[in-house]
Design an enzyme around this catalytic site. Structure first.
Site, mmCIF file in Angstrom:
data_model
loop_
_atom_site.group_PDB
_atom_site.id
_atom_site.type_symbol
_atom_site.label_atom_id
_atom_site.label_comp_id
_atom_site.label_asym_id
_atom_site.label_seq_id
_atom_site.Cartn_x
_atom_site.Cartn_y
_atom_site.Cartn_z
ATOM 1 N N PRO A 63 -10.241 -8.232 77.923
ATOM 2 C CA PRO A 63 -10.264 -8.400 79.371
ATOM 3 C C PRO A 63 -9.438 -7.335 80.082
ATOM 4 C CG PRO A 63 -9.485 -10.375 78.234
ATOM 5 C CD PRO A 63 -9.380 -9.240 77.301
ATOM 6 N N GLU A 64 -10.102 -6.620 80.936
ATOM 7 C CA GLU A 64 -9.417 -5.726 81.862
ATOM 8 C C GLU A 64 -9.407 -6.425 83.217
ATOM 9 O OE1 GLU A 64 -10.711 -1.603 81.468
ATOM 10 O OE2 GLU A 64 -11.671 -2.082 79.573
ATOM 11 N N HIS B 70 -10.344 -21.355 67.210
ATOM 12 C CA HIS B 70 -9.430 -20.505 67.976
ATOM 13 C C HIS B 70 -9.180 -21.007 69.390
ATOM 14 C CE1 HIS B 70 -9.701 -17.769 64.653
ATOM 15 N NE2 HIS B 70 -10.983 -17.587 64.840
ATOM 16 N N ARG C 79 -7.822 -13.378 68.408
ATOM 17 C CA ARG C 79 -6.840 -12.446 67.853
ATOM 18 C C ARG C 79 -5.396 -12.804 68.203
ATOM 19 N NH1 ARG C 79 -9.084 -6.443 68.793
ATOM 20 N NH2 ARG C 79 -7.319 -5.912 67.482
ATOM 21 N N ARG D 74 3.065 15.567 84.818
ATOM 22 C CA ARG D 74 2.762 14.988 83.505
ATOM 23 C C ARG D 74 1.779 15.831 82.711
ATOM 24 N NH1 ARG D 74 4.294 9.359 82.878
ATOM 25 N NH2 ARG D 74 5.168 8.734 84.860
#
Length: 269
Positions: free
Chosen positions: A2-3, A90, A109, A151
């Site tokens: 998930p973003e 899960h 996970r 950067r």
DNA sequence: ATAATAACCTGAGGGC
DNA sequence: TGCCCTCAGGTTATTA
């Protein structure tokens, strides 16, 4: 998994079911997430849920006393189902509500997290130091330019750095840079001011469109009603082992910051 | 300060 | 069928 779009999709899916409801009982089937779920979470029976907000990829539940801070990690998802629906594999947390429904958290996970705090969740150590929201007013070309100017890191890694801007993960970093016409491996300080402005626009546009489609489902992600996210069909480069949908050139795959990265060598410079 | 790397965990898929 | 390897949407901690 998930973003930001998937977390926001989750928020929109669960919030109407949770707002105003009382938690009757919390069932912890496995407390071994990224950090162990603290025992006080199992004692939230009786609390009322006042609302569900999002900051970065965190979901913040405001209770009548205290807050819950959730993170979906790589494989987490939430669903609302009737009490009594059999627990899936899960399915680590179930919150039974006072209307016969239950909120279920599944995370194969176990990179996700569930934390309780009695204080302002925005001041929590994990959240306090985060950069601005990409869809908010603070994320401007001026802001990003200031953080790129000195950067040498690849621009994709800069976009995925949550201390610079939050919510952009591995899928949408590749997608936004394709839309901006910038190669993901370019050193951030080598990108022109107009290029930076295009990146800001592309990040915002990509995330907003993904939210409209209910996010991207690759494997585990589901919306709160069990449906997948449909943005997978809109992806231009992520996971594309064939031809660029714009110019026909073969999409290249490289590794940047330990993550698979895709770009079109013709459309992006 | 910035950048690079390892680590956490399970499951899916490919090669043999 | 089964074993072994690689890889997967995130983030932190550690090291140069």
């Amino acid at each position: 998994m998930p973003e930001l779009p998937e977390v926001e999709t989750t928020r929109r899916g669960i919030e109407p079911h949770l707002r105003g409801r009382r938690i009757e009982r919390v069932i912890l089937r496995d407390t071994r997430l990224r950090w162990p779920i603290s025992p006080e979470v199992s004692e939230l029976g009786g609390r009322r849920i006042l609302g569900v907000a999002r900051r970065a990829k965190y979901l913040l539940w405001q209770l009548d006393r205290g807050h819950l801070i959730w993170h979906l990690g790589m494989s987490g998802s939430m669903r609302v189902l009737p009490i009594g629906a059999p627990a899936e594999n899960h399915e680590h947390v179930e919150m039974r509500l006072d209307n016969g429904q239950a909120l279920k958290f599944r995370d194969p996970r176990r990179f996700g997290a569930l934390l309780y705090t009695g204080d302002d969740p925005l001041q929590h150590r994990l959240i306090r130091t985060l950069g601005p929201e990409p869809l908010g007013d603070e994320f401007t070309a001026e802001y990003l330019h200031a953080h790129c100017r000195h950067r040498s890191a690849a621009i994709k890694n800069v976009l995925m750095n949550s201390h610079i801007v939050v919510g952009v993960g591995n899928i949408y970093a590749s997608e936004a840079l394709f839309q901006a016409g910038i190669r993901p491996g370019r050193a951030a300080r080598r990108i022109s001011r107009p290029g930076i402005a295009r990146i800001v626009d592309s990040v915002r546009d990509t995330l907003a469109r993904a939210i409209e489609h209910g996010g991207t489902t690759l494997q585990d992600f589901t919306q709160a009603d069990g449906k997948p996210g449909y943005f997978r069909h809109e992806l231009q480069v992520y996971g594309n082992r064939e031809a660029c949908r714009v110019c026909g050139h073969t999409i290249k795959q490289v590794v940047l910051g330990q993550r698979a990265t895709w770009y079109c060598p013709e459309c992006q410079s």
